[in-house]
Design a protein around this motif. Structure first.
Motif, PDB file in Angstrom:
ATOM      1  N   ILE A   1      39.721 -19.393 -79.590  1.00  0.00           N
ATOM      2  CA  ILE A   1      40.109 -19.958 -81.072  1.00  0.00           C
ATOM      3  C   ILE A   1      40.845 -18.731 -81.733  1.00  0.00           C
ATOM      4  O   ILE A   1      40.405 -17.699 -81.787  1.00  0.00           O
ATOM      5  CB  ILE A   1      38.608 -20.275 -81.816  1.00  0.00           C
TER       6      ILE A   1
ATOM      7  N   LEU B   1      35.338 -25.627 -92.559  1.00  0.00           N
ATOM      8  CA  LEU B   1      35.393 -24.432 -91.502  1.00  0.00           C
ATOM      9  C   LEU B   1      34.134 -24.273 -90.833  1.00  0.00           C
ATOM     10  O   LEU B   1      34.068 -23.871 -89.745  1.00  0.00           O
ATOM     11  CB  LEU B   1      35.598 -23.133 -92.127  1.00  0.00           C
TER      12      LEU B   1
ATOM     13  N   GLY C   1      41.813 -32.747 -87.746  1.00  0.00           N
ATOM     14  CA  GLY C   1      41.632 -32.397 -86.534  1.00  0.00           C
ATOM     15  C   GLY C   1      42.468 -33.279 -85.574  1.00  0.00           C
ATOM     16  O   GLY C   1      42.512 -34.713 -85.855  1.00  0.00           O
TER      17      GLY C   1
ATOM     18  N   SER D   1      41.932 -18.657 -85.801  1.00  0.00           N
ATOM     19  CA  SER D   1      41.921 -19.073 -87.129  1.00  0.00           C
ATOM     20  C   SER D   1      42.333 -18.362 -88.293  1.00  0.00           C
ATOM     21  O   SER D   1      41.952 -17.163 -88.483  1.00  0.00           O
ATOM     22  CB  SER D   1      40.187 -19.396 -87.498  1.00  0.00           C
TER      23      SER D   1
ATOM     24  N   VAL E   1      43.376 -22.957 -85.890  1.00  0.00           N
ATOM     25  CA  VAL E   1      42.689 -23.682 -86.923  1.00  0.00           C
ATOM     26  C   VAL E   1      43.493 -22.911 -88.137  1.00  0.00           C
ATOM     27  O   VAL E   1      43.806 -21.537 -88.280  1.00  0.00           O
ATOM     28  CB  VAL E   1      41.152 -23.207 -86.940  1.00  0.00           C
TER      29      VAL E   1
ATOM     30  N   CYS F   1      49.050 -27.520 -85.413  1.00  0.00           N
ATOM     31  CA  CYS F   1      47.649 -26.888 -85.508  1.00  0.00           C
ATOM     32  C   CYS F   1      46.548 -27.830 -84.905  1.00  0.00           C
ATOM     33  O   CYS F   1      46.932 -29.126 -85.049  1.00  0.00           O
ATOM     34  CB  CYS F   1      47.281 -26.330 -86.907  1.00  0.00           C
TER      35      CYS F   1
ATOM     36  N   PHE G   1      43.399 -27.900 -86.175  1.00  0.00           N
ATOM     37  CA  PHE G   1      42.593 -28.201 -87.233  1.00  0.00           C
ATOM     38  C   PHE G   1      43.286 -27.625 -88.410  1.00  0.00           C
ATOM     39  O   PHE G   1      43.954 -26.526 -88.539  1.00  0.00           O
ATOM     40  CB  PHE G   1      41.154 -27.434 -87.263  1.00  0.00           C
ATOM     41  N   TYR G   2      43.263 -28.314 -89.712  1.00  0.00           N
ATOM     42  CA  TYR G   2      43.725 -27.927 -90.860  1.00  0.00           C
ATOM     43  C   TYR G   2      42.559 -28.124 -91.965  1.00  0.00           C
ATOM     44  O   TYR G   2      42.178 -29.486 -91.999  1.00  0.00           O
ATOM     45  CB  TYR G   2      45.094 -28.557 -91.136  1.00  0.00           C
TER      46      TYR G   2
ATOM     47  N   ASP H   1      43.472 -22.456 -92.146  1.00  0.00           N
ATOM     48  CA  ASP H   1      42.936 -22.605 -93.459  1.00  0.00           C
ATOM     49  C   ASP H   1      43.907 -22.713 -94.744  1.00  0.00           C
ATOM     50  O   ASP H   1      44.741 -22.041 -94.837  1.00  0.00           O
ATOM     51  CB  ASP H   1      42.218 -21.301 -94.080  1.00  0.00           C
TER      52      ASP H   1
ATOM     53  N   ASN I   1      36.200 -17.884 -93.653  1.00  0.00           N
ATOM     54  CA  ASN I   1      36.986 -18.049 -92.349  1.00  0.00           C
ATOM     55  C   ASN I   1      36.618 -16.613 -91.541  1.00  0.00           C
ATOM     56  O   ASN I   1      37.352 -16.237 -90.918  1.00  0.00           O
ATOM     57  CB  ASN I   1      38.282 -18.079 -92.615  1.00  0.00           C
TER      58      ASN I   1
ATOM     59  N   ILE J   1      33.695 -26.951 -88.167  1.00  0.00           N
ATOM     60  CA  ILE J   1      34.423 -26.434 -86.749  1.00  0.00           C
ATOM     61  C   ILE J   1      33.773 -25.578 -86.184  1.00  0.00           C
ATOM     62  O   ILE J   1      33.531 -25.435 -84.775  1.00  0.00           O
ATOM     63  CB  ILE J   1      35.851 -25.794 -87.156  1.00  0.00           C
TER      64      ILE J   1
END
Length: 406
Positions: A165, A96, A236, A167, A196, A215, A217-218, A198, A124, A99
């Motif tokens: 963003i 995280l 990503g 998240s 993003v 998603c 990003f993971y 989490d 996060n 990112i």
């Protein structure tokens, strides 16, 4: 699943704590490790310990094959399109931060918005606070419903054309809420933002498909899913990772280094500076093998049954408040009237029962709940109804003890 046979594969579970059989209910903090993972780590360090990629000798080749083989296991496990989309990190927190410090610092500007929720883990929240402060952006929070869930209507109101963003955690480590991240991703994309997720608390317990979630990003941690500590994954989308500057620089991630300029390797190695977490990745690969042999659908069904049983049994304890929605992942966060959660955890430990107490790295959520701390019991694939019974009996003893003392 044959829980008895599964438990035989976890040596740590077969011990006594304070003269009582260990009941381990702190799985949201870290899970225990099966023999197959322990043996995979042992085998690497005993038989082919070496650095990866750079060497051409036999041990180096074996280590490289095992390390990159683990990357392919991760790819399949979360259904990424390419191994180039799988970056090994030190864990969810590191991922995280990568990112935020790379993508966030480059793509967020003054007047832009970053959207998260009140239930997020500190990992996060704080990175996005830093991005917002440094870039002059606004950090916005999706409000929670009374039961600790998210309304998509509130997501629609919070995410705007200024949002860059979004998240959100897939599963809350406090409430057990399972968030509609696929639908949130669609709203984010419709407004021109990236999504993003989490996945620290979701990946160990349910089947993950990053392509279906759509998603951008993971992130996940190995140690919560039967793997070693100190290793995790940043997924990503390939195009985003290609355009994203590395967060760290040094050996391994470079292509060509001159006195004043350098170029980077191709994905995923441009984002893996220095000697990687070789043993950890190999151990994570072994953990994935273990989980897939059991079946994530079976694990999820077992935990759902267990948490429902726990909720029923906990209704027998007077003065106990449970936080979070009725439909939840496999954990229960609670307080007992007039008993501090640290005292609850201490008395349970005397009975050999391990639970977590504190703010669970979620202080904003604690304030939303109007408490300073809570106790939490979190279940995993090796827990049983008999352990739930022992836990509830321990809580009844705890309540009786403090009632009699005070």
């Amino acid at each position: 699943m044959d829980i008895g046979a599964i438990r035989q594969q976890f040596p740590i579970l077969h011990q006594q704590v304070n003269g009582k059989q260990l009941v381990y209910l702190d799985n949201a903090a870290t899970s225990q490790k099966p023999l197959s993972v322990i043996e995979a780590l042992d085998h690497y360090y005993k038989e082919y310990n070496s650095n990866v990629h750079r060497g051409v000798h036999t041990l180096g080749t074996k280590a490289t094959d095992a390390y990159e083989g683990a990357r392919e296991k991760v790819r399949k496990f979360i259904n990424a399109r390419s191994m180039q989309e799988i970056v090994f990190t030190r864990g969810t927190t590191t991922a995280l931060n990568m990112i935020a410090s790379s993508y966030g610092m480059e793509h967020v500007g003054a007047g832009d918005e970053i959207v998260i929720t009140y239930m997020e883990h500190h990992a996060n929240i704080i990175p996005w606070q830093q991005v917002a402060k440094k870039k002059g952006a606004t950090l916005k929070y999706i409000p929670l419903q009374e039961d600790g869930t998210i309304s998509l209507e509130d997501v629609e109101k919070t995410v705007t054309s200024n949002t860059k963003i979004v998240s959100v955690m897939y599963v809350s480590n406090v409430l057990g809420t399972i968030n509609p991240v696929k639908e949130i991703a669609e709203i984010a994309h419709r407004n021109g933002a990236i999504m993003v997720v989490d996945g620290a608390q979701s990946t160990p317990h349910m089947k993950i498909d990053v392509q279906d979630l759509d998603c951008d990003f993971y992130v996940l941690s190995s140690h919560k899913m039967c793997g070693p500590t100190g290793v995790g994954v940043l997924y990503g989308k390939k195009q985003i990772l290609e355009n994203m500057e590395p967060a760290e620089f040094g050996g391994e991630m470079i292509d060509f280094v001159d006195l004043y300029e350098s170029t980077w390797k191709e994905l995923p190695w441009k984002h893996e500076a220095g000697t990687p977490i070789i043993g950890g990745a190999i151990g994570l690969g072994a953990a994935i093998d273990f989980l897939e042999d059991l079946g994530l659908e079976n694990i999820e069904a077992h935990e759902h049954k267990l948490v429902q049983y726990a909720m029923e049994r906990l209704s027998e304890v007077d003065g106990l408040t449970i936080y979070g929605p009725k439909h939840r992942a496999g954990l229960v966060t609670f307080n007992i009237d007039d008993v501090h959660p640290h005292d609850v955890a201490t008395v349970l430990d005397v009975e050999g029962i391990a639970v977590r107490a504190g703010h669970h790295c979620a202080q904003p959520l604690m304030r939303w709940l109007k408490v300073s701390a809570t106790a939490r019991a979190s279940f995993y694939l090796y827990n049983t109804e008999e352990e739930v019974d022992a836990f509830v009996e321990g809580l009844i003893k705890t309540k009786e003890y403090f009632t009699n003392v005070f």
